[in-house]
Design an enzyme around this catalytic site. Sequence first.
Site, PDB file in Angstrom:
ATOM      1  N   ASP A  11     -18.171  -4.581  -2.883  1.00  0.00           N
ATOM      2  CA  ASP A  11     -18.054  -3.486  -2.050  1.00  0.00           C
ATOM      3  C   ASP A  11     -19.624  -3.117  -1.160  1.00  0.00           C
ATOM      4  O   ASP A  11     -20.424  -3.238  -1.803  1.00  0.00           O
ATOM      5  CB  ASP A  11     -17.915  -2.160  -2.915  1.00  0.00           C
ATOM      6  CG  ASP A  11     -17.583  -1.046  -2.250  1.00  0.00           C
ATOM      7  OD1 ASP A  11     -17.801  -0.848  -0.881  1.00  0.00           O
ATOM      8  OD2 ASP A  11     -17.482   0.064  -2.938  1.00  0.00           O
ATOM      9  N   GLY A  12     -19.538  -3.173   0.165  1.00  0.00           N
ATOM     10  CA  GLY A  12     -20.630  -3.125   0.765  1.00  0.00           C
ATOM     11  C   GLY A  12     -20.852  -4.110   1.835  1.00  0.00           C
ATOM     12  O   GLY A  12     -21.096  -5.368   1.532  1.00  0.00           O
ATOM     13  N   MET A  57     -15.701  10.656  -4.577  1.00  0.00           N
ATOM     14  CA  MET A  57     -17.070  11.250  -4.827  1.00  0.00           C
ATOM     15  C   MET A  57     -16.972  12.512  -5.200  1.00  0.00           C
ATOM     16  O   MET A  57     -16.300  13.302  -4.639  1.00  0.00           O
ATOM     17  CB  MET A  57     -17.821  10.862  -3.708  1.00  0.00           C
ATOM     18  CG  MET A  57     -17.802   9.434  -3.035  1.00  0.00           C
ATOM     19  SD  MET A  57     -18.708   9.224  -1.549  1.00  0.00           S
ATOM     20  CE  MET A  57     -18.360   7.526  -1.040  1.00  0.00           C
ATOM     21  N   ASP A  75     -12.211   5.690  -2.148  1.00  0.00           N
ATOM     22  CA  ASP A  75     -13.483   6.152  -2.727  1.00  0.00           C
ATOM     23  C   ASP A  75     -13.334   7.660  -3.434  1.00  0.00           C
ATOM     24  O   ASP A  75     -12.881   8.351  -2.183  1.00  0.00           O
ATOM     25  CB  ASP A  75     -14.757   6.114  -1.693  1.00  0.00           C
ATOM     26  CG  ASP A  75     -14.949   4.466  -1.623  1.00  0.00           C
ATOM     27  OD1 ASP A  75     -15.400   3.951  -2.508  1.00  0.00           O
ATOM     28  OD2 ASP A  75     -15.106   3.976  -0.455  1.00  0.00           O
ATOM     29  N   SER A 104     -17.847  -1.753   9.168  1.00  0.00           N
ATOM     30  CA  SER A 104     -18.135  -3.027  10.031  1.00  0.00           C
ATOM     31  C   SER A 104     -17.317  -4.382  10.014  1.00  0.00           C
ATOM     32  O   SER A 104     -17.332  -5.077  10.846  1.00  0.00           O
ATOM     33  CB  SER A 104     -19.551  -3.619   9.547  1.00  0.00           C
ATOM     34  OG  SER A 104     -19.595  -3.757   8.154  1.00  0.00           O
ATOM     35  N   HIS A 111      -8.659   0.476  -0.859  1.00  0.00           N
ATOM     36  CA  HIS A 111      -9.866   1.016  -1.795  1.00  0.00           C
ATOM     37  C   HIS A 111      -9.891   2.625  -1.549  1.00  0.00           C
ATOM     38  O   HIS A 111      -9.893   2.888  -0.352  1.00  0.00           O
ATOM     39  CB  HIS A 111     -10.909   0.231  -1.355  1.00  0.00           C
ATOM     40  CG  HIS A 111     -12.208   0.581  -1.981  1.00  0.00           C
ATOM     41  ND1 HIS A 111     -12.288  -0.172  -3.401  1.00  0.00           N
ATOM     42  CD2 HIS A 111     -13.142   1.384  -1.759  1.00  0.00           C
ATOM     43  CE1 HIS A 111     -13.475   0.295  -3.773  1.00  0.00           C
ATOM     44  NE2 HIS A 111     -14.084   1.078  -2.947  1.00  0.00           N
ATOM     45  N   SER A 167     -10.980   0.099   3.040  1.00  0.00           N
ATOM     46  CA  SER A 167     -11.513   1.207   2.475  1.00  0.00           C
ATOM     47  C   SER A 167     -11.004   2.524   3.156  1.00  0.00           C
ATOM     48  O   SER A 167     -11.277   2.495   4.320  1.00  0.00           O
ATOM     49  CB  SER A 167     -13.091   1.236   2.546  1.00  0.00           C
ATOM     50  OG  SER A 167     -13.641   2.654   2.021  1.00  0.00           O
ATOM     51  N   HIS A 223     -12.218   3.978  -6.732  1.00  0.00           N
ATOM     52  CA  HIS A 223     -13.528   3.717  -7.248  1.00  0.00           C
ATOM     53  C   HIS A 223     -14.316   5.183  -7.446  1.00  0.00           C
ATOM     54  O   HIS A 223     -14.255   5.899  -6.522  1.00  0.00           O
ATOM     55  CB  HIS A 223     -14.139   3.059  -5.913  1.00  0.00           C
ATOM     56  CG  HIS A 223     -15.630   2.825  -5.886  1.00  0.00           C
ATOM     57  ND1 HIS A 223     -16.405   2.369  -4.916  1.00  0.00           N
ATOM     58  CD2 HIS A 223     -16.451   3.135  -6.979  1.00  0.00           C
ATOM     59  CE1 HIS A 223     -17.718   2.461  -5.322  1.00  0.00           C
ATOM     60  NE2 HIS A 223     -17.760   2.822  -6.582  1.00  0.00           N
ATOM     61  N   GLY A 283     -14.635  -2.265   5.564  1.00  0.00           N
ATOM     62  CA  GLY A 283     -14.932  -0.696   6.009  1.00  0.00           C
ATOM     63  C   GLY A 283     -14.944  -0.669   7.381  1.00  0.00           C
ATOM     64  O   GLY A 283     -14.502  -1.369   8.275  1.00  0.00           O
ATOM     65  N   MET A 303     -17.034   7.286  -8.002  1.00  0.00           N
ATOM     66  CA  MET A 303     -18.414   7.367  -7.614  1.00  0.00           C
ATOM     67  C   MET A 303     -18.686   8.890  -7.885  1.00  0.00           C
ATOM     68  O   MET A 303     -18.888   9.989  -7.370  1.00  0.00           O
ATOM     69  CB  MET A 303     -18.986   7.412  -6.123  1.00  0.00           C
ATOM     70  CG  MET A 303     -19.186   5.928  -5.910  1.00  0.00           C
ATOM     71  SD  MET A 303     -19.471   5.501  -4.250  1.00  0.00           S
ATOM     72  CE  MET A 303     -17.984   5.278  -3.631  1.00  0.00           C
ATOM     73  N   MET A 344     -21.576  -3.587  -6.064  1.00  0.00           N
ATOM     74  CA  MET A 344     -22.073  -2.998  -4.864  1.00  0.00           C
ATOM     75  C   MET A 344     -23.099  -3.776  -4.299  1.00  0.00           C
ATOM     76  O   MET A 344     -24.151  -4.584  -4.833  1.00  0.00           O
ATOM     77  CB  MET A 344     -22.546  -1.766  -5.332  1.00  0.00           C
ATOM     78  CG  MET A 344     -21.508  -0.938  -5.897  1.00  0.00           C
ATOM     79  SD  MET A 344     -20.281  -0.251  -4.740  1.00  0.00           S
ATOM     80  CE  MET A 344     -21.369   0.662  -3.499  1.00  0.00           C
ATOM     81  N   PHE A 356     -22.581   5.996   0.939  1.00  0.00           N
ATOM     82  CA  PHE A 356     -22.413   6.503   2.513  1.00  0.00           C
ATOM     83  C   PHE A 356     -21.811   4.831   2.810  1.00  0.00           C
ATOM     84  O   PHE A 356     -22.486   3.815   2.462  1.00  0.00           O
ATOM     85  CB  PHE A 356     -23.738   6.499   2.962  1.00  0.00           C
ATOM     86  CG  PHE A 356     -24.108   7.996   2.498  1.00  0.00           C
ATOM     87  CD1 PHE A 356     -23.693   9.031   3.363  1.00  0.00           C
ATOM     88  CD2 PHE A 356     -24.931   8.042   1.552  1.00  0.00           C
ATOM     89  CE1 PHE A 356     -23.961  10.426   2.936  1.00  0.00           C
ATOM     90  CE2 PHE A 356     -25.343   9.749   1.123  1.00  0.00           C
ATOM     91  CZ  PHE A 356     -24.927  10.698   1.660  1.00  0.00           C
TER      92      PHE A 356
END
Length: 224
Positions: free
Chosen positions: A175-176, A36, A34, A199, A32, A8, A65, A197, A67, A137, A143
């Site tokens: 994702d997540g 938004m 994002d 973590s 990836h 990400s 992606h 991402g 959002m 997700m 976030f």
Amino acid sequence: MKAKFSPSLMCMDLLNIREQIEIINERADFYHVDIMDGHYVKNITLSPDFVKAVKPVCKLPIDCHLMVTNPEDFVEMLAEAGADYICPHAETINAQAFRIINKIKSLGVKVGVVLNPATPLSYIKHYIHLLDKITIMTVDPGFAGQSFIEEMLEKIEEARDIKEKNGYKYLIEVDGSCNEKTFKRLNDAGCEVFIVGSSGLFGLDSDLTVAWDKMIENFKRETE
């Protein structure tokens, strides 16, 4: 299928974009990105201009992606910028899903949809066969750094079963919270593309090369 990884880019060191992308070029399967709008989710991250700026140094498919509340406003801009996948949220397109899917494909771009945790797979059943990728997700969108929602493992298994039963070609992406705490459960459930991402990758070491090696070591330890 061998696991694929999609870093990400909003989580990378944005002061060293070229250096980080060159490291990712040799290791990952996708980027990836994002996008938004500050409306669909209360955050603003990357943009079509970002895609256009990094495209010349990218060797891998750029997966966008969306959002955003009105994804149709972004489709042509992203295609022109160099996106390889455009993936709006199912919740934002269902009033005109077939038109938007066909529009994306007509521009020579692969199409995916993203499902929020509370959105069932049945929501997309009438066009699931048209998709190149389904992103599930496992956190509510908007976030980084949120807690993993356990109930999504069942949805991933369902996506795998539908794919196998019907011979569909879509990739199953998550994702997540893809990290050493979840790799095994996600892999066992049927995840094929892991979006990594903070973590899972970037927070493992300030040197991205070292962080990548740690991530792969974590994945192998948990899944083999």
